[in-house]
Design a protein around this motif. Structure first.
Motif, PDB file in Angstrom:
ATOM      1  N   ARG A  49       1.527  -1.191   0.353  1.00  0.00           N
ATOM      2  CA  ARG A  49       0.341   0.271  -0.278  1.00  0.00           C
ATOM      3  C   ARG A  49       0.961   0.929  -0.134  1.00  0.00           C
ATOM      4  O   ARG A  49       0.523   2.684  -0.356  1.00  0.00           O
ATOM      5  N   ALA A  52       0.760   2.754  -3.472  1.00  0.00           N
ATOM      6  CA  ALA A  52      -0.254   3.584  -4.595  1.00  0.00           C
ATOM      7  C   ALA A  52       0.092   5.378  -4.273  1.00  0.00           C
ATOM      8  O   ALA A  52       0.712   5.320  -3.856  1.00  0.00           O
ATOM      9  N   ASP A  54      -2.517   7.329  -5.313  1.00  0.00           N
ATOM     10  CA  ASP A  54      -3.504   8.357  -4.903  1.00  0.00           C
ATOM     11  C   ASP A  54      -3.545   8.605  -3.387  1.00  0.00           C
ATOM     12  O   ASP A  54      -3.241   7.568  -2.739  1.00  0.00           O
ATOM     13  N   HIS A  56      -6.271   8.381  -2.062  1.00  0.00           N
ATOM     14  CA  HIS A  56      -6.985   6.901  -0.741  1.00  0.00           C
ATOM     15  C   HIS A  56      -6.093   5.539  -0.644  1.00  0.00           C
ATOM     16  O   HIS A  56      -6.467   4.977   0.394  1.00  0.00           O
ATOM     17  N   ARG A  57      -4.885   5.685  -1.372  1.00  0.00           N
ATOM     18  CA  ARG A  57      -3.788   5.271  -1.070  1.00  0.00           C
ATOM     19  C   ARG A  57      -4.568   3.538  -1.853  1.00  0.00           C
ATOM     20  O   ARG A  57      -3.615   2.265  -0.954  1.00  0.00           O
ATOM     21  N   SER A  58      -5.301   2.941  -2.919  1.00  0.00           N
ATOM     22  CA  SER A  58      -5.340   2.176  -3.415  1.00  0.00           C
ATOM     23  C   SER A  58      -5.140   1.474  -3.763  1.00  0.00           C
ATOM     24  O   SER A  58      -3.659   1.804  -4.831  1.00  0.00           O
ATOM     25  N   ASP A  60      -6.066  -1.616  -5.678  1.00  0.00           N
ATOM     26  CA  ASP A  60      -6.722  -2.769  -6.055  1.00  0.00           C
ATOM     27  C   ASP A  60      -8.435  -1.906  -7.327  1.00  0.00           C
ATOM     28  O   ASP A  60      -7.820  -0.998  -6.773  1.00  0.00           O
ATOM     29  N   ALA A  61      -9.058  -2.782  -7.547  1.00  0.00           N
ATOM     30  CA  ALA A  61      -9.371  -2.736  -9.315  1.00  0.00           C
ATOM     31  C   ALA A  61     -10.602  -3.211  -9.327  1.00  0.00           C
ATOM     32  O   ALA A  61     -10.578  -4.718  -9.122  1.00  0.00           O
ATOM     33  N   MET A  70     -12.262  -7.929  -6.430  1.00  0.00           N
ATOM     34  CA  MET A  70     -11.405  -6.902  -7.159  1.00  0.00           C
ATOM     35  C   MET A  70      -9.745  -7.520  -7.022  1.00  0.00           C
ATOM     36  O   MET A  70      -9.669  -8.325  -7.040  1.00  0.00           O
ATOM     37  N   ARG A  73      -3.983  -4.391  -9.046  1.00  0.00           N
ATOM     38  CA  ARG A  73      -3.082  -3.625  -9.571  1.00  0.00           C
ATOM     39  C   ARG A  73      -1.539  -3.696  -9.759  1.00  0.00           C
ATOM     40  O   ARG A  73      -1.250  -3.668  -9.262  1.00  0.00           O
TER      41      ARG A  73
END
Length: 248
Positions: A49, A52, A54, A56-58, A60-61, A70, A73
């Motif tokens: 993480r 990441a 962004d 939001h520390r994304s 997965d998608a 999910m 990424r």
């Protein structure tokens, strides 16, 4: 992980995970834990993480094409892997990059022995529905499975793989000779064990084990290993017989 650990002749494990707090876990105890404390091997965790991009520390998608769950990424995980590789290649040969996955090749003792001879290993702990296939292809990831079952994540499998390798490293097990007679080392399951008392609940220790005749004891143990393997693991038995015939 300190750079001197990578530079030194120390077996180094790097684990890429969303839950670094799960490590060392059980590897911090018993023989593996003592060896870790003594510097016989080193363990580094990398929080996926942290890479990441962004706010939001994304990591997965949603899966392309639809479906439940999910997917990890490829850009985020690649950044984590590339960071590990950049530090590693400056100081020592590259370590195998392995993803723990139920669709991977079954982990065998032969692979465990091979990993022991490597400078270490880099493990990817998957989560969710899986990892973007492009990441696996572009980074040359080896997929390994512990068996025909599914876990909630790769962390328990990573702990098991590391335990299997670490216990075989020089200086970890007090009696290295004991490793040579374990299950799978000779292609067979291990023979039965007995200890004191000699008689317990109406059952006695096989007299041959108390005879002092080491040749007879070895023969008895091999025969029992063959018997157990043939009965419990016919797949192993077939491989063992085929290997024995090839060597004759």
């Amino acid at each position: 992980m300190p750079e001197d650990a990578l530079a030194a002749n120390v077996w180094c494990a790097t684990v890429l995970t969303l839950f670094p707090e799960m490590f060392p876990g059980p590897l911090g105890f018993s023989l593996a834990g003592k060896a870790l404390e003594m510097g016989v091997w080193r363990l580094e965790t990398v929080d996926i993480r942290a890479f990441a991009r962004d706010k939001h520390r994304s990591v997965d998608a949603a899966p392309a094409g639809g479906g439940a769950g999910m997917v990890l990424r490829p850009d985020v995980l690649a950044a984590a892997i590339d960071d590990v590789r950049a530090r590693e290649t400056l100081l020592r040969p590259r370590r195998p990059l392995i993803c723990l996955s139920p669709r991977g090749a079954p982990l065998r003792q032969k692979r465990v022995r091979a990993l022991r001879s490597e400078p270490g290993v880099v493990l990817i702990c998957g989560r969710f529905e899986g990892i973007d296939e492009r990441l696996l292809q572009t980074r040359g990831v080896e997929e390994v499975s512990l068996g025909d079952f599914v876990l909630s994540g790769g962390e328990p499998a990573a702990l098991a793989l590391l335990d299997a390798v670490v216990r075989m490293l020089p200086g970890v097990t007090g009696n290295p000779g004991a490793l040579e007679e374990e299950s799978f080392e000779q292609g067979l399951l291990e023979y039965p064990h007995y200890t004191k008392p000699g008689e317990w609940e109406g059952m006695v220790t096989p007299p041959v084990l108390l005879s002092g005749n080491h040749a007879q004891i070895r023969a008895w143990r091999k025969a029992r290993s063959e018997e157990i393997t043939q009965r419990r693991r016919p797949d192993l038995w077939r491989r063992y017989v085929a290997g024995t015939e090839e060597n004759e």
